[in-house]
Design a protein around this motif. Structure first.
Motif, mmCIF file in Angstrom:
data_model
loop_
_atom_site.group_PDB
_atom_site.id
_atom_site.type_symbol
_atom_site.label_atom_id
_atom_site.label_comp_id
_atom_site.label_asym_id
_atom_site.label_seq_id
_atom_site.Cartn_x
_atom_site.Cartn_y
_atom_site.Cartn_z
ATOM 1 N N ILE A 288 0.848 -1.194 0.000
ATOM 2 C CA ILE A 288 0.000 0.000 0.000
ATOM 3 C C ILE A 288 0.890 1.253 0.000
ATOM 4 N N ARG A 289 1.969 1.191 0.781
ATOM 5 C CA ARG A 289 2.891 2.336 0.828
ATOM 6 C C ARG A 289 3.467 2.612 -0.566
ATOM 7 N N THR A 290 3.816 1.528 -1.278
ATOM 8 C CA THR A 290 4.384 1.678 -2.622
ATOM 9 C C THR A 290 3.383 2.350 -3.562
ATOM 10 N N VAL A 291 2.145 1.867 -3.559
ATOM 11 C CA VAL A 291 1.161 2.436 -4.486
ATOM 12 C C VAL A 291 0.778 3.853 -4.049
ATOM 13 N N ARG A 292 0.849 4.128 -2.750
ATOM 14 C CA ARG A 292 0.523 5.478 -2.280
ATOM 15 C C ARG A 292 1.535 6.492 -2.817
ATOM 16 N N ARG A 293 2.810 6.097 -2.777
ATOM 17 C CA ARG A 293 3.852 7.004 -3.292
ATOM 18 C C ARG A 293 3.681 7.236 -4.784
ATOM 19 N N ALA A 294 3.428 6.152 -5.524
ATOM 20 C CA ALA A 294 3.257 6.271 -6.980
ATOM 21 C C ALA A 294 2.009 7.102 -7.294
ATOM 22 N N THR A 295 0.961 6.923 -6.480
ATOM 23 C CA THR A 295 -0.285 7.682 -6.679
ATOM 24 C C THR A 295 -0.029 9.174 -6.533
ATOM 25 N N ALA A 296 0.756 9.541 -5.526
ATOM 26 C CA ALA A 296 1.032 10.964 -5.307
ATOM 27 C C ALA A 296 1.738 11.549 -6.533
ATOM 28 N N ILE A 297 2.667 10.803 -7.098
ATOM 29 C CA ILE A 297 3.403 11.296 -8.280
ATOM 30 C C ILE A 297 2.453 11.456 -9.461
ATOM 31 N N VAL A 298 1.616 10.440 -9.696
ATOM 32 C CA VAL A 298 0.696 10.472 -10.840
ATOM 33 C C VAL A 298 -0.326 11.599 -10.654
ATOM 34 N N GLU A 299 -0.871 11.727 -9.461
ATOM 35 C CA GLU A 299 -1.902 12.766 -9.242
ATOM 36 C C GLU A 299 -1.315 14.168 -9.415
ATOM 37 N N ARG A 300 -0.100 14.351 -8.938
ATOM 38 C CA ARG A 300 0.521 15.678 -9.095
ATOM 39 C C ARG A 300 0.754 15.978 -10.576
ATOM 40 N N ALA A 301 1.249 14.970 -11.297
ATOM 41 C CA ALA A 301 1.589 15.189 -12.711
ATOM 42 C C ALA A 301 0.352 15.408 -13.578
ATOM 43 N N LEU A 302 -0.772 14.761 -13.231
ATOM 44 C CA LEU A 302 -1.933 14.791 -14.136
ATOM 45 C C LEU A 302 -3.046 15.729 -13.666
ATOM 46 N N ALA A 303 -2.804 16.420 -12.555
ATOM 47 C CA ALA A 303 -3.858 17.262 -11.980
ATOM 48 C C ALA A 303 -4.407 18.285 -12.970
#
Ligand code: XMP
Length: 388
Positions: A288-303
């Motif tokens: 979950i920690r791994t996907v949370r970190r990746a999610t933050a990167i994707v959400e920031r980039a695609l906002a």
């Protein structure tokens, strides 16, 4: 024995559609959600099935003893002021002078329901954010701060250990959803409702949640009555779903009319099972920690893209990679970014390659153990928006 009834109310003459629904009901029956219903339908003649399909109206409804129809209110026909007044009155009438609990995740649906409930019940509504360890970075604090600014007090309930324990060892997607459902409704809300002496839980189920569950595509974590589960009997409280006639685009209109800021009513959807829906295979604290970190990167980039929804998914399979000249048998992250109006169908956004490359670079650099990043280009259907 309990007697459940099921009606398929489709458009005139759409026999094939009716048969599809019957097949879906039978599939639910196999999972024991709808035993009696499906038997009754199976026992029906072809003519009955045709007849079921010739009634005009919008959707499937299943409720103990009586036919139940959910009439869709589309974004085009919605009158937000009238809708809000009616729902507020309904909530007040049902709850009477009692209290209700409200499950707030900070998503569009639950935020809108929170504002409706707050308008109807004021301080007699207790809004809780369940910290299940499956939410995005900083989410509990952010949601509390957003609602504090709107005059709504939100209490954070720490249930992290309970959720992780319930998910341990589970890899099957539907079992995973069921574990989240049981932990939410039976254990955590069951306890909160008992402590508070409330008889009601107010939540943001929408029409898309209902029809995908009833059709046997995905068991959305928040759908009960429509598939024959009586929450009162199963969990000891009633569930109120004021948004169940709406889809996401209409919910946004209501949210805006209730005074939610764009940061909330325009938020991309996030599923009830949260990041557990984005980890294929076992959802451990580490994964979950791994996907949370990746999610933050994707959400920031695609906002800023205006896409309907975007996410990172952690795969179960590992692949051979290399780092610092050595072999690394590492993890794979899939990026998904969807264009959609109401989540019923969706197509992958045509993102610039440079943007994809830049996200991949950040994920490979900042998320330990990941050696592969892919972009999903399959539409829904046959894909679905979430991977689990
Ligand atoms: P799928 O993955 O079924 O998702 O194409 C359609 C939309 O629903 C959201 N989703 C959920 N929302 N509980 C929810 O409240 C759930 O269990 C759930 N599963 C999916 C998903 O994010 C998408 O917007």
């Amino acid at each position: 024995m309990k007697c459940w009834s099921a009606w398929y109310v489709g458009h005139t003459g759409r026999h094939a559609e009716a048969l599809q629904v019957l097949a879906a009901l039978n599939q639910l029956a196999k999972k024991r959600y709808l035993t009696a219903t499906a038997q009754a339908i199976r026992g029906g003649s072809t003519q009955n099935e045709v007849q079921l399909a010739t009634v005009t109206g919008p959707i499937i409804g299943i409720r103990q003893g009586t036919p139940h129809m959910i009439t869709e209110i589309t974004a085009q026909e919605l009158d937000p002021g009238r809708f809000i007044d009616e729902q507020v009155k309904d909530i007040q009438q049902i709850v009477g002078d009692g209290t209700a609990i409200n499950a707030l995740s900070g998503g569009v649906d639950s935020s809108t329901v929170t504002m409706l409930g707050h308008r109807a019940l004021g301080r007699r509504l207790r809004s809780v954010f369940i910290d299940n360890d499956l939410m995005r970075e900083g989410e509990p604090e952010q949601v509390v701060a957003f609602f504090r600014a709107l005059g709504v007090t939100v209490e954070i309930v720490d249930a992290r250990e309970e959720f992780l324990a319930a998910l341990a060892g589970i890899t099957d997607p539907e079992e995973k959803r069921e574990a989240v459902t049981q932990t939410f409704y039976r254990h955590v809300f069951g306890r909160l409702v008992r402590e508070r002496g409330s008889r009601f839980l107010l939540q943001g189920t929408i029409l898309t949640d209902v029809d995908e569950t009833v059709a046997g595509i995905k068991r959305q974590h928040n759908v009960f009555e429509q598939i024959g589960i009586d929450p009162q009997e199963a969990f000891g409280y009633r569930i109120l779903e004021p948004l169940v006639q709406l889809r996401k685009d209409a919910v946004r209109i209501v949210g805006r009319a209730l005074g939610l800021p764009p940061a909330l009513f325009d938020r991309i959807p996030f599923p009830g099972p949260a990041l557990a829906a984005r980890v294929i295979g076992e959802a451990t604290a580490d994964r979950i920690r791994t996907v949370r970190r990746a999610t933050a990167i994707v959400e920031r980039a695609l906002a800023g893209t205006g896409a309907f929804q975007f996410m990172a998914v952690l795969h179960e399979d590992r692949v051979t990679g290399m780092r610092d000249g050595r072999r690394e048998f590492g993890q794979q992250v899939e990026i998904r970014c969807w264009d959609s109006v109401d989540a019923r169908t969706a197509t992958p956004s045509r993102l610039p390659f440079e943007l994809l490359e830049s996200m991949a670079g950040k994920i490979l650099r900042d998320v330990p153990g990941v050696v592969s990043v892919t972009y999903n280009i399959a539409p829904k259907p046959p894909s679905t928006i979430e991977a689990v």
